[in-house]
Design a protein around this motif. Structure first.
Motif: not given
Length: 131
Positions: A67-68, A71-72, A74, A78-80
């Motif tokens: 997940k991190e 997020k990188e 960018q 968007y939701k994961y």
């Protein structure tokens, strides 16, 4: 009795429509995300042996790392959702499936599988565009 407006005339703010229905340029790319998941799984599991006690914490750690890394990328709005399953490798078959109700133009998923002599791991990441 005298009635008058005490407040000066306030300028009315013009607000434009702020709804973004489609991503402008960056979309969830399954091939990029599959490579990301593959790297995380190989880094974390290449020397691991299956342990019933450690499987729960390991799945949580893998979910957080994936997940991190997502997020990188960018990707705006968007939701994961990340799902990781770890099981013992005993030569038996395993079938997994999922169903999602989503917009096929913007939403997508990627998955990867890691196996060694003692364990298997299936990781899936879903990217859902937030309207």
């Amino acid at each position: 009795r005298c009635l008058f407006n005490v407040f000066p005339r306030m300028a009315e703010a013009v607000v434009s429509n702020a709804y973004t229905i489609r991503p402008k340029k960056d979309k969830f790319r399954p091939l990029v995300v599959k490579e990301l998941i593959h790297k995380v799984l190989v880094e974390a599991l290449k020397e691991k042996q299956f342990s019933t006690e450690g499987a729960k914490s390991l799945t949580k750690q893998l979910c957080d790392v994936i997940k991190e890394r997502l997020k990188e990328l960018q990707l705006p709005r968007y939701k994961y959702v990340v799902q990781v399953v770890i099981g013992e490798q005993k030569g038996e078959g395993v079938k997994m499936g999922c169903r999602c109700f989503w917009d096929s133009d913007t939403d997508n998923y990627a998955q990867d599988i890691f196996m060694n002599d003692t364990l298997f791991c299936v990781a899936a990441a879903f990217g859902i565009y937030y309207y």
